[in-house]
Design a protein around this motif. Structure first.
Motif, PDB file in Angstrom:
ATOM      1  N   ARG A  35      -5.197  -0.224  -9.180  1.00 45.54           N
ATOM      2  CA  ARG A  35      -5.652  -1.370  -8.379  1.00 45.54           C
ATOM      3  C   ARG A  35      -4.522  -2.346  -8.083  1.00 45.54           C
ATOM      4  NH1 ARG A  35      -7.273  -6.479  -9.812  1.00 45.54           N
ATOM      5  NH2 ARG A  35      -8.829  -7.445  -8.482  1.00 45.54           N
ATOM      6  N   ASP A  36      -3.772  -2.713  -9.104  1.00 40.52           N
ATOM      7  CA  ASP A  36      -2.704  -3.702  -8.905  1.00 40.52           C
ATOM      8  C   ASP A  36      -1.625  -3.198  -7.955  1.00 40.52           C
ATOM      9  OD1 ASP A  36      -3.971  -5.555 -10.505  1.00 40.52           O
ATOM     10  OD2 ASP A  36      -2.829  -5.028 -12.300  1.00 40.52           O
ATOM     11  N   ASP A  37      -1.338  -1.900  -7.987  1.00 40.53           N
ATOM     12  CA  ASP A  37      -0.356  -1.335  -7.055  1.00 40.53           C
ATOM     13  C   ASP A  37      -0.858  -1.436  -5.618  1.00 40.53           C
ATOM     14  OD1 ASP A  37       1.172  -0.720  -9.253  1.00 40.53           O
ATOM     15  OD2 ASP A  37       0.953   1.453  -9.061  1.00 40.53           O
ATOM     16  N   ILE A  38      -2.138  -1.166  -5.421  1.00 42.20           N
ATOM     17  CA  ILE A  38      -2.713  -1.242  -4.085  1.00 42.20           C
ATOM     18  C   ILE A  38      -2.734  -2.683  -3.597  1.00 42.20           C
ATOM     19  CG2 ILE A  38      -4.776  -0.781  -2.685  1.00 42.20           C
ATOM     20  CD1 ILE A  38      -5.411   1.461  -4.796  1.00 42.20           C
ATOM     21  N   LEU A  39      -3.128  -3.596  -4.471  1.00 43.33           N
ATOM     22  CA  LEU A  39      -3.162  -5.009  -4.090  1.00 43.33           C
ATOM     23  C   LEU A  39      -1.767  -5.547  -3.798  1.00 43.33           C
ATOM     24  CD1 LEU A  39      -5.831  -6.416  -6.565  1.00 43.33           C
ATOM     25  CD2 LEU A  39      -6.017  -6.240  -4.064  1.00 43.33           C
ATOM     26  N   GLY A  40      -0.751  -4.934  -4.384  1.00 44.11           N
ATOM     27  CA  GLY A  40       0.622  -5.372  -4.155  1.00 44.11           C
ATOM     28  C   GLY A  40       1.194  -4.941  -2.817  1.00 44.11           C
ATOM     29  N   LEU A  41       0.486  -4.045  -2.127  1.00 42.51           N
ATOM     30  CA  LEU A  41       0.962  -3.589  -0.823  1.00 42.51           C
ATOM     31  C   LEU A  41       0.767  -4.688   0.226  1.00 42.51           C
ATOM     32  CD1 LEU A  41      -0.699  -0.040  -0.708  1.00 42.51           C
ATOM     33  CD2 LEU A  41       1.731  -0.535  -1.078  1.00 42.51           C
ATOM     34  N   PRO A  42       1.693  -4.808   1.162  1.00 43.45           N
ATOM     35  CA  PRO A  42       1.447  -5.711   2.287  1.00 43.45           C
ATOM     36  C   PRO A  42       0.215  -5.240   3.057  1.00 43.45           C
ATOM     37  CG  PRO A  42       3.737  -4.967   2.273  1.00 43.45           C
ATOM     38  CD  PRO A  42       3.003  -4.158   1.240  1.00 43.45           C
ATOM     39  N   HIS A  43      -0.470  -6.173   3.657  1.00 45.34           N
ATOM     40  CA  HIS A  43      -1.715  -5.871   4.367  1.00 45.34           C
ATOM     41  C   HIS A  43      -1.553  -4.712   5.356  1.00 45.34           C
ATOM     42  CE1 HIS A  43      -5.530  -6.478   6.353  1.00 45.34           C
ATOM     43  NE2 HIS A  43      -4.905  -6.603   7.501  1.00 45.34           N
ATOM     44  N   HIS A  44      -0.523  -4.755   6.182  1.00 44.23           N
ATOM     45  CA  HIS A  44      -0.340  -3.718   7.198  1.00 44.23           C
ATOM     46  C   HIS A  44      -0.092  -2.338   6.571  1.00 44.23           C
ATOM     47  CE1 HIS A  44       3.880  -4.684   6.359  1.00 44.23           C
ATOM     48  NE2 HIS A  44       4.153  -3.485   6.828  1.00 44.23           N
ATOM     49  N   GLU A  45       0.570  -2.314   5.435  1.00 42.77           N
ATOM     50  CA  GLU A  45       0.828  -1.037   4.764  1.00 42.77           C
ATOM     51  C   GLU A  45      -0.454  -0.482   4.135  1.00 42.77           C
ATOM     52  OE1 GLU A  45       3.764   0.838   1.360  1.00 42.77           O
ATOM     53  OE2 GLU A  45       4.297  -1.071   2.289  1.00 42.77           O
ATOM     54  N   ARG A  46      -1.243  -1.367   3.537  1.00 45.65           N
ATOM     55  CA  ARG A  46      -2.516  -0.947   2.948  1.00 45.65           C
ATOM     56  C   ARG A  46      -3.426  -0.374   4.042  1.00 45.65           C
ATOM     57  NH1 ARG A  46      -3.562  -5.412   0.711  1.00 45.65           N
ATOM     58  NH2 ARG A  46      -5.011  -6.152   2.287  1.00 45.65           N
ATOM     59  N   LEU A  47      -3.484  -1.030   5.186  1.00 40.15           N
ATOM     60  CA  LEU A  47      -4.294  -0.516   6.292  1.00 40.15           C
ATOM     61  C   LEU A  47      -3.753   0.811   6.805  1.00 40.15           C
ATOM     62  CD1 LEU A  47      -5.179  -3.641   8.471  1.00 40.15           C
ATOM     63  CD2 LEU A  47      -6.681  -2.272   7.017  1.00 40.15           C
ATOM     64  N   GLY A  48      -2.441   0.973   6.777  1.00 43.95           N
ATOM     65  CA  GLY A  48      -1.838   2.241   7.173  1.00 43.95           C
ATOM     66  C   GLY A  48      -2.297   3.378   6.279  1.00 43.95           C
ATOM     67  N   TRP A  49      -2.381   3.123   4.983  1.00 40.95           N
ATOM     68  CA  TRP A  49      -2.851   4.156   4.056  1.00 40.95           C
ATOM     69  C   TRP A  49      -4.328   4.456   4.265  1.00 40.95           C
ATOM     70  CZ3 TRP A  49       0.206   7.474   2.251  1.00 40.95           C
ATOM     71  CH2 TRP A  49       1.517   7.152   1.892  1.00 40.95           C
ATOM     72  N   VAL A  50      -5.122   3.434   4.545  1.00 37.27           N
ATOM     73  CA  VAL A  50      -6.540   3.650   4.832  1.00 37.27           C
ATOM     74  C   VAL A  50      -6.682   4.552   6.060  1.00 37.27           C
ATOM     75  CG1 VAL A  50      -8.654   2.507   5.655  1.00 37.27           C
ATOM     76  CG2 VAL A  50      -7.376   1.536   3.738  1.00 37.27           C
ATOM     77  N   ARG A  51      -5.910   4.273   7.088  1.00 34.05           N
ATOM     78  CA  ARG A  51      -5.962   5.098   8.306  1.00 34.05           C
ATOM     79  C   ARG A  51      -5.500   6.529   8.040  1.00 34.05           C
ATOM     80  NH1 ARG A  51      -3.595   0.146  10.825  1.00 34.05           N
ATOM     81  NH2 ARG A  51      -5.368  -0.935  11.723  1.00 34.05           N
ATOM     82  N   GLU A  52      -4.468   6.678   7.230  1.00 37.69           N
ATOM     83  CA  GLU A  52      -3.958   8.016   6.918  1.00 37.69           C
ATOM     84  C   GLU A  52      -4.981   8.823   6.130  1.00 37.69           C
ATOM     85  OE1 GLU A  52      -1.449  11.320   6.808  1.00 37.69           O
ATOM     86  OE2 GLU A  52      -1.539   9.565   8.113  1.00 37.69           O
ATOM     87  N   ILE A  53      -5.617   8.216   5.153  1.00 37.94           N
ATOM     88  CA  ILE A  53      -6.659   8.907   4.389  1.00 37.94           C
ATOM     89  C   ILE A  53      -7.790   9.319   5.329  1.00 37.94           C
ATOM     90  CG2 ILE A  53      -8.450   8.632   2.622  1.00 37.94           C
ATOM     91  CD1 ILE A  53      -6.438   6.667   1.214  1.00 37.94           C
ATOM     92  N   ASN A  54      -8.181   8.434   6.221  1.00 36.89           N
ATOM     93  CA  ASN A  54      -9.229   8.752   7.180  1.00 36.89           C
ATOM     94  C   ASN A  54      -8.816   9.921   8.069  1.00 36.89           C
ATOM     95  OD1 ASN A  54     -11.785   8.218   8.503  1.00 36.89           O
ATOM     96  ND2 ASN A  54     -10.530   7.546  10.222  1.00 36.89           N
TER      97      ASN A  54
END
Length: 52
Positions: free
Chosen positions: A23-42
């Protein structure tokens, strides 16, 4: 303006579920990077579902 907490929780849960990242690693990501991973998983899930 702050990012909605419920949306942040969904993103963190989605990434953690699929990639098993802490969780802490994910929360540490910049917003745009976290959204990029969400899109990639999708994208990955969509491709895998089409192959079935």
């Amino acid at each position: 303006m702050t990012y909605p907490q419920d949306r942040l929780g969904e993103e963190v849960g989605y990434i953690a579920y699929h990639f098993h990242w802490p969780r802490d690693d994910i929360l540490g990501l910049p917003h745009h990077e976290r959204l990029g991973w969400v899109r990639e998983i999708n994208r990955i899930n969509t491709r895998l579902n089409k192959e079935r």
